[in-house]
Design an enzyme around this catalytic site. Structure first.
Site, short mmCIF file in Angstrom:
data_model
loop_
_atom_site.label_atom_id
_atom_site.label_comp_id
_atom_site.label_asym_id
_atom_site.label_seq_id
_atom_site.Cartn_x
_atom_site.Cartn_y
_atom_site.Cartn_z
N HIS A 283 0.85 -1.05 0.15
CA HIS A 283 0.09 -0.16 -0.03
C HIS A 283 0.93 1.14 0.10
CE1 HIS A 283 -3.30 2.48 0.57
NE2 HIS A 283 -3.58 2.31 1.96
N HIS A 322 -2.68 -2.29 -9.60
CA HIS A 322 -3.48 -1.76 -8.79
C HIS A 322 -4.82 -2.83 -8.82
CE1 HIS A 322 -6.12 1.12 -6.70
NE2 HIS A 322 -4.95 1.73 -6.39
N ASP A 379 2.59 5.51 -7.02
CA ASP A 379 3.60 5.39 -6.15
C ASP A 379 4.89 5.17 -7.23
OD1 ASP A 379 3.01 5.64 -3.42
OD2 ASP A 379 2.14 3.48 -3.46
N1 CMC Z 1 4.47 -6.81 -10.93
C1 CMC Z 1 4.43 -8.12 -11.48
N2 CMC Z 1 3.45 -8.83 -11.62
C2 CMC Z 1 2.08 -8.25 -10.85
C3 CMC Z 1 2.33 -7.20 -10.17
C4 CMC Z 1 3.38 -6.38 -10.18
N3 CMC Z 1 3.50 -5.26 -9.43
N4 CMC Z 1 0.92 -6.75 -9.80
C5 CMC Z 1 0.11 -7.72 -10.18
N5 CMC Z 1 0.99 -8.51 -10.78
C6 CMC Z 1 0.46 -9.90 -11.56
C7 CMC Z 1 0.20 -11.07 -10.48
O1 CMC Z 1 1.27 -11.97 -10.28
C8 CMC Z 1 -0.92 -11.63 -11.08
O2 CMC Z 1 -0.48 -12.54 -12.08
P1 CMC Z 1 -1.23 -13.99 -12.58
O3 CMC Z 1 -2.51 -13.61 -12.85
O4 CMC Z 1 -0.13 -14.64 -13.48
O5 CMC Z 1 -1.03 -14.77 -11.10
C9 CMC Z 1 -1.55 -10.80 -11.55
O6 CMC Z 1 -0.75 -9.70 -12.00
C10 CMC Z 1 -2.87 -10.24 -10.77
O7 CMC Z 1 -2.39 -9.87 -9.45
P2 CMC Z 1 -2.87 -9.55 -8.14
O8 CMC Z 1 -1.84 -10.06 -7.14
O9 CMC Z 1 -4.01 -10.89 -8.28
O10 CMC Z 1 -3.44 -8.23 -7.91
P3 CMC Z 1 -3.99 -7.55 -6.72
O11 CMC Z 1 -5.05 -6.60 -7.27
O12 CMC Z 1 -4.34 -8.56 -5.52
O13 CMC Z 1 -2.78 -6.67 -6.45
C11 CMC Z 1 -1.45 -4.68 -5.96
C12 CMC Z 1 -2.59 -5.49 -6.50
C13 CMC Z 1 -1.32 -3.42 -5.94
C14 CMC Z 1 -1.04 -5.48 -4.49
C15 CMC Z 1 -0.17 -5.25 -6.87
O14 CMC Z 1 -0.57 -4.93 -8.27
C16 CMC Z 1 1.24 -5.25 -6.31
O15 CMC Z 1 1.72 -5.89 -5.61
N6 CMC Z 1 1.61 -4.16 -6.87
C17 CMC Z 1 3.14 -3.93 -6.66
C18 CMC Z 1 2.96 -3.02 -5.18
C19 CMC Z 1 2.47 -1.51 -5.47
O16 CMC Z 1 2.76 -0.83 -6.33
N7 CMC Z 1 1.62 -1.08 -4.59
C20 CMC Z 1 0.78 0.03 -4.52
C21 CMC Z 1 -0.46 0.31 -4.98
S1 CMC Z 1 -1.03 1.91 -5.44
C22 CMC Z 1 -0.72 2.77 -4.12
C23 CMC Z 1 -1.73 2.68 -3.07
O17 CMC Z 1 -3.24 2.89 -3.30
O18 CMC Z 1 -1.60 1.99 -1.92
#
Ligand code: CMC
Length: 447
Positions: A283, A322, A379
């Site tokens: 986050h 996201h 971010d």
């Molecule tokens: N890099 C590589 N792969 C990713 C990433 C990433 N940053 N984010 C998601 N994926 C992949 C993930 O591995 C999955 O692939 P597969 O379908 O093959 O298993 C797919 O995309 C869907 O990911 P998810 O984890 O199910 O998505 P989520 O909605 O649960 O997670 C998130 C959202 C923000 C936690 C995630 O995208 C992430 O970890 N991003 C990096 C951390 C980040 O930048 N966070 C800041 C968010 S914005 C600021 C805020 O509001 O806090």
């Protein structure tokens, strides 16, 4: 138009029968009609679906609340497919261009833009609540010399409840209002004290003649000069950053504020829960992780190898992806527009800027990221700006917390006025053992 908007409009136009879901429970062959309203069904309507009279009834299972609306809210609208963000209906692009952080705070808290008199009064009130009790300084000095500023902020926000015990009267409108003013006014002071403490520097008291953001810069950076004069370009860029972080509907930290607030503690304790939710790298801590990642990549020559590692699942591309945005995060686009200006104002060359630009370009051209709809989020660029402003990485999430404070307060105020208010109490699917016997200590074999 999103699917959800479509569903909402259909609900309004359809008949009662059309606005319902008919489900057949194949375990019993029974059929049920469940009302659809605003594109949702009520989870409690599923409880009637049972296999026998003593069955608890059907529940929904939704780890991470990916498909559960937890409240009705009129604060922030996001259309993640099209990259739209609006506060009280006004686009983030218009707010970032024409407004300022205190006016946006008023908009979030009170639901409308202030008149000139209302705005002046609001600015006066916030400005005159920026001081914190002197004991906070003693409290801060109890932390280890290398304490993380975010940990200090978390503790000191929670501690505000002990200085304002009357704030627990959450049914009193005046208390709710003054708590909102205090929280927004004191957050920069607490954040700056935490930052100065982490560097072993003396605290700087608020300067009421400066703007909200200018005063924060003064509390961070003032040294021996009699009066700190903020660079207007930095002041403007930081004010825009605060606006961009001001609210983001039911994210992890806002949900934490609502969950903690639903047991009716004072708002400072509820906001401390939000600060805790923001702390983590998935986050608010993501901007720190982005900078660490860019430093580790080091040069544009290493980008391809790094991306291969991400695609093999060894790590994540921080600052991308996201839960809600499946398009370019509009906040990331606005921040990007301020990067060059801030670097110019600080006369800095960011060695990481080239890496960030190239990494973004390569990822946006890569099928792995496009097929998963992974785009830069807020971010991705903020760390580069903060670094150019001489803010150490440990304090990046603290900057996010200052910006998010009016959003947390608005979410808390909305919860307090919610006609459907209930203490948050999710259910679980129990997976552990049942009716096990207590084994005396000397008879346990460790299994
Ligand atoms: N890099 C590589 N792969 C990713 C990433 C990433 N940053 N984010 C998601 N994926 C992949 C993930 O591995 C999955 O692939 P597969 O379908 O093959 O298993 C797919 O995309 C869907 O990911 P998810 O984890 O199910 O998505 P989520 O909605 O649960 O997670 C998130 C959202 C923000 C936690 C995630 O995208 C992430 O970890 N991003 C990096 C951390 C980040 O930048 N966070 C800041 C968010 S914005 C600021 C805020 O509001 O806090």
């Amino acid at each position: 138009m999103t699917d959800k908007t479509q569903a909402t409009q259909d609900d309004r136009s359809g008949t009662e029968e059309e606005n319902s879901l008919t489900v057949t429970d194949n375990r019993t062959g029974k059929t049920y009609d469940v009302e659809i309203k605003d594109g949702t069904v009520r989870a409690m309507d599923l409880r009637q679906i049972k296999v026998s009279d003593d069955d608890f009834g059907l529940m929904t299972y939704d780890p991470g609340y990916s498909n559960t609306a937890s409240c009705r809210s009129a604060i922030t609208y996001i259309d993640g497919e099209n990259g739209v963000l609006e506060h009280r209906g006004i686009s983030i692009e218009q707010l970032a261009e024409h407004s300022n952080f205190l006016e946006v705070s008023y908009l979030l808290i009170y639901g409308h833009l202030p008149t000139e008199d209302q705005l002046n009064d609001w600015i006066y009130q916030v400005t005159h609540h920026t001081y914190v009790h002197e004991n906070i300084k003693d409290f801060m000095s109890g932390f280890r010399h290398d304490a993380n500023p975010m940990g200090m902020l978390l503790a000191s926000v929670g501690a505000l409840s002990t200085f304002y015990p009357e704030a627990v009267d959450v049914g009193d409108e005046y208390q709710r209002h003054v708590s909102a003013v205090r929280m927004i006014a004191k957050m920069p002071t607490l954040a700056a004290f935490a930052y100065r403490r982490s560097l072993g520097l003396p605290y700087v008291y608020p300067d009421n003649d400066l703007s909200y953001t200018g005063n924060f810069l003064s509390m961070l950076f003032k040294m021996a000069e009699p009066r700190y004069e903020p660079d207007p370009r930095i002041e403007k860029a930081l004010d825009v950053l605060f606006i961009l972080h001001a609210d983001h509907e039911q994210n992890c930290s806002a949900a934490a504020v609502r969950v903690a607030g639903s047991s009716l503690p004072d708002p400072f304790s509820a906001i401390a829960a939000g600060v805790a939710g923001l702390y983590g790298p998935l986050h608010g801590g993501a901007n720190v992780a982005v900078l660490k990642m860019l430093k580790r990549i080091g040069s544009t020559d290493n980008i391809l190898d790094f991306l291969e590692g991400v695609k093999e699942g060894n790590e994540r591309l921080m600052g991308f992806g996201h839960r809600v945005y499946k398009n370019y995060d509009p906040r990331a686009r606005i921040i990007r527009g301020h990067v060059d200006e801030v670097l110019e104002a600080t006369s800095k060359e960011s060695p990481l800027l080239d890496v960030a630009i190239e990494l973004e370009k390569r990822a946006l051209d890569d099928e792995y990221f496009t097929s998963r709809k992974l785009y830069p989020n807020v971010d991705y660029w903020s760390g580069i700006i903060y670094e150019a402003m001489n803010i150490p990485p440990d304090a990046f999430t603290v900057m996010f917390a200052i910006g998010r404070t009016p959003g947390w307060m608005a979410q808390w105020l909305e919860l307090m006025n919610d006609e459907e208010f209930k203490i948050a109490r999710p259910r679980q699917i129990y997976t552990g053992p049942r009716e096990a016997d207590y084994v005396p200590l000397n008879q346990r074999n460790g299994s």
